[in-house]
Design a protein around this motif. Structure first.
Motif, PDB file in Angstrom:
ATOM      1  N   GLU A 184       0.829  -1.204   0.000  1.00 49.70           N
ATOM      2  CA  GLU A 184       0.000   0.000   0.000  1.00 49.70           C
ATOM      3  C   GLU A 184       0.868   1.261   0.000  1.00 49.70           C
ATOM      4  OE1 GLU A 184      -3.496   2.058   2.746  1.00 49.70           O
ATOM      5  OE2 GLU A 184      -3.105  -0.089   2.928  1.00 49.70           O
ATOM      6  N   TYR A 185       1.935   1.253   0.792  1.00 47.51           N
ATOM      7  CA  TYR A 185       2.842   2.401   0.849  1.00 47.51           C
ATOM      8  C   TYR A 185       3.477   2.656  -0.520  1.00 47.51           C
ATOM      9  CZ  TYR A 185       7.066   5.114   1.784  1.00 47.51           C
ATOM     10  OH  TYR A 185       8.059   6.066   1.727  1.00 47.51           O
ATOM     11  N   LEU A 186       4.005   1.601  -1.144  1.00 48.91           N
ATOM     12  CA  LEU A 186       4.694   1.759  -2.434  1.00 48.91           C
ATOM     13  C   LEU A 186       3.750   2.248  -3.529  1.00 48.91           C
ATOM     14  CD1 LEU A 186       6.867  -1.489  -2.285  1.00 48.91           C
ATOM     15  CD2 LEU A 186       7.699   0.883  -2.088  1.00 48.91           C
ATOM     16  N   LEU A 187       2.499   1.806  -3.466  1.00 48.32           N
ATOM     17  CA  LEU A 187       1.511   2.266  -4.446  1.00 48.32           C
ATOM     18  C   LEU A 187       1.121   3.715  -4.176  1.00 48.32           C
ATOM     19  CD1 LEU A 187      -0.754  -0.931  -4.668  1.00 48.32           C
ATOM     20  CD2 LEU A 187       0.619   0.018  -6.535  1.00 48.32           C
ATOM     21  N   ASP A 188       0.866   4.044  -2.904  1.00 49.97           N
ATOM     22  CA  ASP A 188       0.470   5.413  -2.548  1.00 49.97           C
ATOM     23  C   ASP A 188       1.549   6.418  -2.933  1.00 49.97           C
ATOM     24  OD1 ASP A 188      -1.937   4.557  -1.569  1.00 49.97           O
ATOM     25  OD2 ASP A 188      -1.348   4.619   0.558  1.00 49.97           O
ATOM     26  N   GLU A 189       2.814   6.039  -2.737  1.00 48.53           N
ATOM     27  CA  GLU A 189       3.923   6.935  -3.066  1.00 48.53           C
ATOM     28  C   GLU A 189       4.287   6.880  -4.549  1.00 48.53           C
ATOM     29  OE1 GLU A 189       5.365   9.116  -0.950  1.00 48.53           O
ATOM     30  OE2 GLU A 189       3.830   8.469   0.495  1.00 48.53           O
ATOM     31  N   GLU A 190       3.564   6.047  -5.301  1.00 54.49           N
ATOM     32  CA  GLU A 190       3.762   5.875  -6.750  1.00 54.49           C
ATOM     33  C   GLU A 190       5.183   5.429  -7.087  1.00 54.49           C
ATOM     34  OE1 GLU A 190       2.341   9.274  -8.904  1.00 54.49           O
ATOM     35  OE2 GLU A 190       0.320   9.082  -8.094  1.00 54.49           O
ATOM     36  N   ILE A 191       5.787   4.682  -6.136  1.00 53.05           N
ATOM     37  CA  ILE A 191       7.089   4.072  -6.412  1.00 53.05           C
ATOM     38  C   ILE A 191       6.892   2.890  -7.350  1.00 53.05           C
ATOM     39  CG2 ILE A 191       9.052   2.859  -5.343  1.00 53.05           C
ATOM     40  CD1 ILE A 191       8.432   4.540  -2.793  1.00 53.05           C
ATOM     41  N   ILE A 192       5.767   2.218  -7.194  1.00 50.99           N
ATOM     42  CA  ILE A 192       5.360   1.169  -8.128  1.00 50.99           C
ATOM     43  C   ILE A 192       3.952   1.479  -8.608  1.00 50.99           C
ATOM     44  CG2 ILE A 192       6.804  -0.546  -6.958  1.00 50.99           C
ATOM     45  CD1 ILE A 192       4.254  -1.744  -5.756  1.00 50.99           C
ATOM     46  N   ILE A 193       3.538   0.847  -9.708  1.00 53.60           N
ATOM     47  CA  ILE A 193       2.198   1.072 -10.255  1.00 53.60           C
ATOM     48  C   ILE A 193       1.527  -0.282 -10.501  1.00 53.60           C
ATOM     49  CG2 ILE A 193       2.661   3.313 -11.312  1.00 53.60           C
ATOM     50  CD1 ILE A 193       3.136   1.892 -13.961  1.00 53.60           C
ATOM     51  N   ALA A 194       0.213  -0.250 -10.491  1.00 53.33           N
ATOM     52  CA  ALA A 194      -0.574  -1.467 -10.720  1.00 53.33           C
ATOM     53  C   ALA A 194      -1.433  -1.280 -11.959  1.00 53.33           C
ATOM     54  CB  ALA A 194      -1.455  -1.764  -9.511  1.00 53.33           C
ATOM     55  N   LYS A 195      -1.427  -2.298 -12.813  1.00 50.70           N
ATOM     56  CA  LYS A 195      -2.334  -2.366 -13.958  1.00 50.70           C
ATOM     57  C   LYS A 195      -3.107  -3.665 -13.818  1.00 50.70           C
ATOM     58  CE  LYS A 195       0.646   0.189 -17.187  1.00 50.70           C
ATOM     59  NZ  LYS A 195       1.421   0.088 -18.458  1.00 50.70           N
ATOM     60  N   GLY A 196      -4.356  -3.543 -13.348  1.00 46.10           N
ATOM     61  CA  GLY A 196      -5.122  -4.752 -13.071  1.00 46.10           C
ATOM     62  C   GLY A 196      -4.446  -5.529 -11.961  1.00 46.10           C
ATOM     63  N   SER A 197      -4.082  -6.779 -12.240  1.00 46.78           N
ATOM     64  CA  SER A 197      -3.424  -7.615 -11.229  1.00 46.78           C
ATOM     65  C   SER A 197      -1.913  -7.671 -11.450  1.00 46.78           C
ATOM     66  CB  SER A 197      -4.002  -9.033 -11.268  1.00 46.78           C
ATOM     67  OG  SER A 197      -3.795  -9.602 -12.556  1.00 46.78           O
ATOM     68  N   LEU A 198      -1.379  -6.747 -12.273  1.00 50.59           N
ATOM     69  CA  LEU A 198       0.058  -6.725 -12.573  1.00 50.59           C
ATOM     70  C   LEU A 198       0.729  -5.531 -11.902  1.00 50.59           C
ATOM     71  CD1 LEU A 198      -0.072  -7.607 -16.390  1.00 50.59           C
ATOM     72  CD2 LEU A 198       0.411  -9.154 -14.479  1.00 50.59           C
ATOM     73  N   LEU A 199       1.935  -5.750 -11.383  1.00 48.19           N
ATOM     74  CA  LEU A 199       2.717  -4.694 -10.741  1.00 48.19           C
ATOM     75  C   LEU A 199       4.007  -4.444 -11.519  1.00 48.19           C
ATOM     76  CD1 LEU A 199       2.512  -5.954  -7.031  1.00 48.19           C
ATOM     77  CD2 LEU A 199       1.129  -4.145  -8.066  1.00 48.19           C
ATOM     78  N   SER A 200       4.466  -3.185 -11.471  1.00 47.53           N
ATOM     79  CA  SER A 200       5.764  -2.869 -12.090  1.00 47.53           C
ATOM     80  C   SER A 200       6.331  -1.613 -11.433  1.00 47.53           C
ATOM     81  CB  SER A 200       5.623  -2.658 -13.604  1.00 47.53           C
ATOM     82  OG  SER A 200       4.766  -1.558 -13.858  1.00 47.53           O
ATOM     83  N   LYS A 201       7.637  -1.414 -11.588  1.00 42.86           N
ATOM     84  CA  LYS A 201       8.264  -0.189 -11.085  1.00 42.86           C
ATOM     85  C   LYS A 201       7.764   0.993 -11.901  1.00 42.86           C
ATOM     86  CE  LYS A 201      12.656  -0.063 -10.242  1.00 42.86           C
ATOM     87  NZ  LYS A 201      14.121  -0.242 -10.410  1.00 42.86           N
TER      88      LYS A 201
END
Length: 637
Positions: free
Chosen positions: A618-635
């Protein structure tokens, strides 16, 4: 010998009762007026079916759910229990036969809709029956302060006067402390007697998700869940729109949606419910017309894209998730515009009194009813035609008619279940000379001839479910065959219709003389406003556990944090130190270090507490360090 346990095992195969079933059964078995508060899926039906079999006479079961009463009667008969039902659409002869069977035929359970209680024929026959007790299902409908008040329920107290020795068992899944008291008062309980089962659902996580773009958030959630779901919307139009949008977005992933609302043809509703129950469609998009009596155990998520008008309605609809006891989710999508929409409902639901009087007068013009006449007259009501003629919005007209009903001027039945009608267009001898009929057509014709008389001379009401059993077909097949036989002019088939009905309870007066009391208008408006404020408060309150908020609303003071709603998880994340979260963050970043997209399921391989992983993610997503596309994650590059 334990007679109740013996009955339970003999007919249902269970070795023990659940929750407060035993206490309720013993209470009504002792002849005490009893109110049982049991959450949806808590096994309400056994609390009246078991004692009904243990006592002499017939148990009357009052329920507004016609489809449910038919299903329960069919199931009881298959188990060798004598049961029957009376509902709208039956002929007078069919009703008389059913009631006579209750007098002479050792019927154990008679199901009846509240609208039928006031008929002279029922009340006359009732006096000759031996009644064991009266069960009132969905008992909150009798309370003026309940969220789903139905005037027909008020007739129950009159029925009680006809058979004063029969105790009453009232059952509901949603009632505030105020409504609990009102139910007992209106049903004339000899003494207060309430059994409560906690409304806590330990397997159900309540979530409020703030979403500027609700459609995108809906797609995202359903994409992640990939399971059986119900999506609740406010209007019939949005039902179709949302279902089409989901099919375009999710079909490529093997997920499909259908939709359901009160305006669909009965056969279409039956088929869509069956398709969803069987798994042909994973997602049901529906108005609040869908759900009562639905018992599908594997619903993993219920999503409200639009807010309901009360926490009672939300709790009941959300509770259709996770009936199998496995982890499930109830998600309310919320944004800033919802507050204005909810508050507008107050004015729409309680339009000005002058508008209500205006609608009353226009109704008389619409049906050409003069002052001093009209009492007892019944009319089909086409609300779209009426609104076009007098330049009104349907929502406000519908509200005005409901208030006129509560004020005692009309009866307004919005969703009557009018039975289908059939008449043979050929003479009997012509019918027997027909060839080239399909096996299905022959089966349905044979079932009609075997079960219904007089169809060669007049129209007769038919029950498609009963025909289906007789013809060994399913209900939709029977409906399709009847349509084909109609097209071939072998029969004239008039399908069931859901056209609203209006009956004048008293002769028409001039609109200026209409009396709308405080009890009917001001007090109910205040109560409705309180409910709207409660649902807004629930959505806005991000500090108190969601489950605790709901349970407190229903009067449960001794509740504790659920540890799984969005509020509890947020609090839990706040309590975690940087040092605790650092290893989880690092391992997530190590997985994504190659710059490629990775499935979120890969995070399960991290050998750390799932709470730490969720908080780090949740932290990494909120800080936009990583992004989510559907069920996929990436830097985030």
């Amino acid at each position: 010998m334990d007679k109740y346990l013996d009955i339970l095992h003999r007919y249902w195969g269970y070795d023990s009762f659940r929750g407060i079933q035993r206490e309720i059964i013993e209470s009504i078995g002792e002849g005490r007026d009893t109110l049982g508060l049991m959450p949806t899926g808590g096994g309400k039906s056994l609390t009246f079916q078991v004692p009904a079999l243990s006592k002499q006479g017939t148990c009357i079961v009052i329920t507004p759910l016609i489809a449910l009463m038919k299903d329960q009667v069919d199931n009881l008969i298959r188990q060798g229990i004598k049961a029957c039902a009376i509902y709208s659409g039956m002929t007078r002869d069919e009703i008389i036969t059913t009631l006579e069977n209750c007098i002479f035929g050792d019927i154990k359970l008679l199901y009846i809709s509240p609208e039928r209680l006031s008929s002279d024929i029922f009340q006359t026959k009732l006096k000759r029956m031996r009644i064991s007790f009266i069960t009132v299902d969905e008992a909150h409908c009798i309370s003026q302060w309940g969220y789903d008040f139905r005037p027909a329920y008020l007739e129950i107290s009159n029925i009680r006067k006809l058979i004063p020795s029969a105790p009453i068992l009232a059952l509901t899944a949603t009632a505030t402390p105020e409504v609990i008291d009102d139910i007992q008062e209106r049903l004339c309980f000899k003494e207060k007697n309430v059994f409560r089962m906690s409304f806590e659902r330990k397997n159900l996580a309540y979530v409020v998700r703030t979403a500027t773009d609700k459609n995108a958030e809906l797609i995202h959630i359903l994409h992640l869940m990939r399971s059986c779901a119900i999506v609740y919307v406010r209007s019939r139009k949005r039902c179709k729109e949302i279902a089409e949008m989901l099919n375009k977005s999710l079909n490529s992933e093997g997920l499909s949606a259908t939709f359901y609302h009160a305006g669909l043809e009965p056969a279409v509703k039956d088929q869509r419910q069956e398709d969803w129950q069987s798994g042909k469609f994973q997602i049901m998009v529906a108005t609040n017309a869908f759900g009562m009596g639905i018992d599908k155990a594997d619903v993993r998520i219920v999503i409200h894209i639009d807010h309901p008008s009360s926490l009672e309605a939300y709790f009941q609809e959300a509770g259709r998730a996770g009936r199998d006891g496995k982890k499930a989710y109830a998600v309310l999508l919320h944004n800033n515009s919802d507050r204005a929409r909810l508050r507008k409902r107050i004015d729409d639901t309680f339009p000005p009194k002058d508008f209500i009087r205006e609608v009353y007068d226009e109704l008389a013009y619409f049906y050409q009813i003069g002052v001093g006449s009209g009492a007892g007259h019944l009319f089909e009501f086409n609300i779209d035609k009426f609104c076009t003629a007098y330049h009104h919005f349907p929502v406000r007209v519908n509200a005005a008619l409901q208030i006129l009903q509560r004020a005692g001027y009309i009866e307004y039945e919005q969703n009557p279940d009018t039975a289908a009608k059939v008449r043979f267009m050929l003479r009997r001898d012509e019918l027997y000379r027909l060839n080239e009929l399909s096996d299905y057509e022959n089966a349905v014709i044979t079932a009609l001839l075997r079960n219904y008389g007089g169809l060669f001379t007049d129209y007769g009401y038919i029950d498609e479910s009963y025909l289906a059993v007789s013809a060994r077909l399913d209900r939709n097949q029977v409906y399709q065959v009847l349509k084909v036989l109609g097209q071939k002019h072998i029969i004239d088939f008039i399908p069931r219709r859901n056209v609203p009905l209006i009956r004048y309870k008293k002769d028409r007066v001039d609109g200026a003389e209409i009396v709308i009391t405080q009890e009917v208008y001001e007090k109910r408006r205040e109560q409705f406003e309180n409910r709207i404020n409660a649902i807004i408060s629930y959505a806005d309150n991000g500090e108190i556990c969601r489950s605790r908020q709901l349970l407190r609303y229903f009067g449960e003071k001794r509740s504790k944090d659920c540890k799984q709603c969005d509020v509890c998880l947020e609090h839990s994340n706040r309590d975690l130190s940087e040092g605790q979260l650092a290893p989880a963050r690092q391992q997530i970043m190590d997985i994504l270090a190659d710059g490629k997209e990775h499935a979120i399921t890969e995070l399960r391989n991290i050998q750390l507490d799932s709470k730490l992983i969720d908080a780090a993610l949740e932290y990494l997503l909120d800080e936009e360090i990583i992004i989510a596309k559907g069920s996929l994650l990436s830097k985030n590059s």
